[in-house]
Enzyme design. Structure first.
Site, PDB file in Angstrom:
ATOM      1  N   LYS A 212      -8.757  64.647 -47.638  1.00  0.00           N
ATOM      2  CA  LYS A 212      -9.221  65.931 -48.209  1.00  0.00           C
ATOM      3  C   LYS A 212     -10.718  66.107 -47.942  1.00  0.00           C
ATOM      4  O   LYS A 212     -11.506  65.212 -48.236  1.00  0.00           O
ATOM      5  CB  LYS A 212      -8.952  65.939 -49.720  1.00  0.00           C
ATOM      6  CG  LYS A 212      -9.449  67.179 -50.447  1.00  0.00           C
ATOM      7  CD  LYS A 212      -8.967  67.192 -51.891  1.00  0.00           C
ATOM      8  CE  LYS A 212      -9.438  68.446 -52.622  1.00  0.00           C
ATOM      9  NZ  LYS A 212     -10.829  68.365 -53.071  1.00  0.00           N
ATOM     10  N   SER A 234     -11.307  71.897 -46.530  1.00  0.00           N
ATOM     11  CA  SER A 234     -11.899  72.185 -47.849  1.00  0.00           C
ATOM     12  C   SER A 234     -13.379  71.860 -47.821  1.00  0.00           C
ATOM     13  O   SER A 234     -13.795  70.917 -47.136  1.00  0.00           O
ATOM     14  CB  SER A 234     -11.196  71.268 -48.876  1.00  0.00           C
ATOM     15  OG  SER A 234     -11.894  71.207 -50.108  1.00  0.00           O
ATOM     16  N   HIS A 236     -14.666  71.314 -50.889  1.00  0.00           N
ATOM     17  CA  HIS A 236     -14.706  70.718 -52.236  1.00  0.00           C
ATOM     18  C   HIS A 236     -15.209  71.747 -53.257  1.00  0.00           C
ATOM     19  O   HIS A 236     -15.949  71.408 -54.181  1.00  0.00           O
ATOM     20  CB  HIS A 236     -15.621  69.484 -52.221  1.00  0.00           C
ATOM     21  CG  HIS A 236     -15.247  68.414 -53.210  1.00  0.00           C
ATOM     22  ND1 HIS A 236     -14.716  67.208 -52.844  1.00  0.00           N
ATOM     23  CD2 HIS A 236     -15.345  68.365 -54.566  1.00  0.00           C
ATOM     24  CE1 HIS A 236     -14.519  66.459 -53.920  1.00  0.00           C
ATOM     25  NE2 HIS A 236     -14.884  67.149 -54.978  1.00  0.00           N
ATOM     26  N   ARG A 239     -19.066  71.830 -53.879  1.00  0.00           N
ATOM     27  CA  ARG A 239     -19.723  70.950 -54.845  1.00  0.00           C
ATOM     28  C   ARG A 239     -20.442  69.748 -54.226  1.00  0.00           C
ATOM     29  O   ARG A 239     -21.202  69.066 -54.895  1.00  0.00           O
ATOM     30  CB  ARG A 239     -18.681  70.454 -55.865  1.00  0.00           C
ATOM     31  CG  ARG A 239     -18.131  71.605 -56.677  1.00  0.00           C
ATOM     32  CD  ARG A 239     -16.970  71.209 -57.509  1.00  0.00           C
ATOM     33  NE  ARG A 239     -17.298  70.297 -58.582  1.00  0.00           N
ATOM     34  CZ  ARG A 239     -17.895  70.639 -59.712  1.00  0.00           C
ATOM     35  NH1 ARG A 239     -18.258  71.886 -59.907  1.00  0.00           N
ATOM     36  NH2 ARG A 239     -18.129  69.739 -60.649  1.00  0.00           N
ATOM     37  N   ASP A 267      -8.112  74.731 -49.131  1.00  0.00           N
ATOM     38  CA  ASP A 267      -8.483  75.258 -50.448  1.00  0.00           C
ATOM     39  C   ASP A 267      -9.865  75.875 -50.425  1.00  0.00           C
ATOM     40  O   ASP A 267     -10.619  75.739 -49.453  1.00  0.00           O
ATOM     41  CB  ASP A 267      -8.333  74.210 -51.561  1.00  0.00           C
ATOM     42  CG  ASP A 267      -9.446  73.156 -51.593  1.00  0.00           C
ATOM     43  OD1 ASP A 267     -10.512  73.341 -50.976  1.00  0.00           O
ATOM     44  OD2 ASP A 267      -9.223  72.131 -52.262  1.00  0.00           O
ATOM     45  N   GLY A 268     -10.152  76.588 -51.519  1.00  0.00           N
ATOM     46  CA  GLY A 268     -11.449  77.241 -51.684  1.00  0.00           C
ATOM     47  C   GLY A 268     -11.297  78.714 -51.964  1.00  0.00           C
ATOM     48  O   GLY A 268     -10.828  79.471 -51.110  1.00  0.00           O
ATOM     49  N   VAL A 270      -9.310  80.567 -53.714  1.00  0.00           N
ATOM     50  CA  VAL A 270      -8.021  81.266 -53.852  1.00  0.00           C
ATOM     51  C   VAL A 270      -7.949  81.795 -55.285  1.00  0.00           C
ATOM     52  O   VAL A 270      -7.940  81.025 -56.239  1.00  0.00           O
ATOM     53  CB  VAL A 270      -6.829  80.331 -53.561  1.00  0.00           C
ATOM     54  CG1 VAL A 270      -5.510  81.025 -53.882  1.00  0.00           C
ATOM     55  CG2 VAL A 270      -6.865  79.883 -52.119  1.00  0.00           C
ATOM     56  N   ARG A 271      -7.953  83.084 -55.426  1.00  0.00           N
ATOM     57  CA  ARG A 271      -7.969  83.706 -56.759  1.00  0.00           C
ATOM     58  C   ARG A 271      -6.756  84.585 -57.001  1.00  0.00           C
ATOM     59  O   ARG A 271      -6.465  84.971 -58.122  1.00  0.00           O
ATOM     60  CB  ARG A 271      -9.249  84.545 -56.949  1.00  0.00           C
ATOM     61  CG  ARG A 271     -10.527  83.761 -56.731  1.00  0.00           C
ATOM     62  CD  ARG A 271     -10.744  82.710 -57.824  1.00  0.00           C
ATOM     63  NE  ARG A 271     -11.950  81.937 -57.559  1.00  0.00           N
ATOM     64  CZ  ARG A 271     -11.938  80.669 -57.119  1.00  0.00           C
ATOM     65  NH1 ARG A 271     -10.793  80.037 -56.906  1.00  0.00           N
ATOM     66  NH2 ARG A 271     -13.056  80.022 -56.920  1.00  0.00           N
ATOM     67  N   ARG A 291     -10.309  76.172 -59.498  1.00  0.00           N
ATOM     68  CA  ARG A 291     -10.843  76.712 -60.756  1.00  0.00           C
ATOM     69  C   ARG A 291      -9.850  77.543 -61.581  1.00  0.00           C
ATOM     70  O   ARG A 291      -9.835  77.410 -62.821  1.00  0.00           O
ATOM     71  CB  ARG A 291     -12.128  77.499 -60.470  1.00  0.00           C
ATOM     72  CG  ARG A 291     -13.275  76.564 -59.995  1.00  0.00           C
ATOM     73  CD  ARG A 291     -14.496  77.323 -59.525  1.00  0.00           C
ATOM     74  NE  ARG A 291     -15.606  76.457 -59.129  1.00  0.00           N
ATOM     75  CZ  ARG A 291     -15.805  75.990 -57.893  1.00  0.00           C
ATOM     76  NH1 ARG A 291     -14.953  76.278 -56.914  1.00  0.00           N
ATOM     77  NH2 ARG A 291     -16.845  75.222 -57.631  1.00  0.00           N
TER      78      ARG A 291
END
Ligand SMILES: Cc1cc2nc3c(=O)[nH]c(=O)nc-3n(C[C@H](O)[C@H](O)[C@H](O)COP(=O)(O)O)c2cc1C
Length: 341
Positions: A212, A234, A236, A239, A267-268, A270-271, A291
């Site tokens: 990852k 990703s 992260h 972060r 990822d990252g 995705v809302r 999140r």
């Protein structure tokens, strides 16, 4: 419990850790690591959001896709949709402590199962976090994936064995955690891995292995060479390192280079469900949610996590109908539904 109530509860309970901005784009929480934000100016988090936003969907309604298929297989498991929960730890120092890491792990592992999918559990400087994640996987008869920090090889292999004993579906390392502030705060040594390190770690287990935190074609190729089963494209959640590329802007090249040799997760930012469709169309086999799952757990516990996932699934379903995407298993043919600015 509906999504409005879940978000309202989460906002009240997370106080100054997360105010659930109308757009979760990394601006309000810039620099809040520990916390919910991205490192330093929050540039990597913000770019992940912005680059995904710049991609638009070509709406198509002259076709016969009326009931698209969301189901897929990953690591030998049948999933209701190509949507998994990202590994997340540190409820106290990242989310304000309304829930414990034990509660968070149980909410995500069980909430994912309720929604027909799988949660990853993470690792951090506080050794308790990994253990409670493993306990949650064990209680769920192994239905979870353990992601370990890039510690010394022997420490990683020790934790892989613990995950194997818990019956985990797969294991992996968040390789980009190599310089994380939260690990430094606990005085836990982490660092980059050589190709030989990666080969040693991967050959220590028969479980599917995930790397990852990949953002370049050359490192994606190294993961293939090392024998990994999957990578997560990703940054992260922004972060680890500021000013990285966004997953959405590197995914296509990575998928073209190694998509036939390895499973690609991304990822990252995705809302909503349409964001999942964008990542699939760029070449991902599945996506991870970060999140929004925190809001689900803090705002509605296990049920909240399920509601967040079910909402994403129904939005993805709708998005597939209105773009003519028939089956997530055919996502390699979805590229024609994307328009990049
Ligand atoms: C509070 C917080 C804690 C995290 N902890 C971990 C972790 O322990 N291990 C890990 O691999 N990633 C961790 N991540 C990164 C997520 O797994 C994921 O890559 C990222 O959150 C995806 O972006 P999104 O939150 O915008 O969806 C964490 C992210 C956040 C926001």
């Amino acid at each position: 419990m509906d999504i409005k109530e879940i978000k309202k509860n989460a906002k009240e309970r997370m106080k100054e850790f997360c105010i659930l901005c109308p757009e979760c784009n990394g601006r309000w929480c810039a620099g809040k690591v520990p916390g919910m934000g991205g490192a330093v100016s929050g540039g990597s988090f913000q770019r992940a959001f912005e680059k995904l936003k710049e991609i638009k969907i070509a709406m198509r309604t002259l076709h016969n896709v009326t009931n698209p298929n969301l189901e897929c297989n990953l690591f030998g498991e049948k999933l209701s949709a190509p949507i998994l929960i990202a590994p997340i730890t540190g409820t106290k120092f990242n989310m304000g402590g309304y829930i414990t890491d034990e509660q968070y792990s149980n909410d995500t592992v069980l909430g994912a199962i309720d929604a027909g999918t799988i949660s990853m559990i993470g690792d951090t400087g506080d050794p308790n976090c990994f253990q409670v994640g493993i306990d949650a996987i064990k209680k769920a008869n192994g239905k979870g994936i353990a992601i370990i920090k890039p510690r010394e090889n022997s420490e990683i292999i020790k934790r892989i064995k613990i995950a194997e004993e818990a019956g985990a579906i797969a294991v992996g390392v968040d390789i980009d955690g190599a310089g994380l502030i939260t690990m430094k705060l606990f005085g836990q040594p982490v660092g980059p891995k050589s190709l030989d390190d990666l080969k040693t770690i991967i050959s220590s287990t028969k479980l599917p292995f995930i790397v990852k935190g990949i953002l370049t074609v050359d490192e994606a190729r190294l993961c293939v060479e090392a024998g990994a089963d999957a990578i997560v494209v990703s940054n992260h959640g922004g972060r680890c390192l500021n000013e990285t590329f966004a997953p959405a802007e590197v995914l296509k090249d990575i998928a073209e280079a190694v998509g036939k040799d390895i499973k690609i997760l991304a990822d990252g930012a995705v809302r909503e469900g349409i964001d999942v469709l964008k990542y699939l169309a760029l070449g991902a086999d599945a996506v991870l949610i970060g999140r929004p799952i925190i809001w689900g757990s803090v705002g509605g516990r296990q049920e909240g996590v399920k509601v967040i996932l079910e909402t994403l699934k129904s939005q993805l379903y709708q998005g597939m109908i209105l773009s003519g995407a028939d089956d997530v298993k055919h996502s390699k043919n979805f590229s024609r539904i994307l328009v990049t600015k």
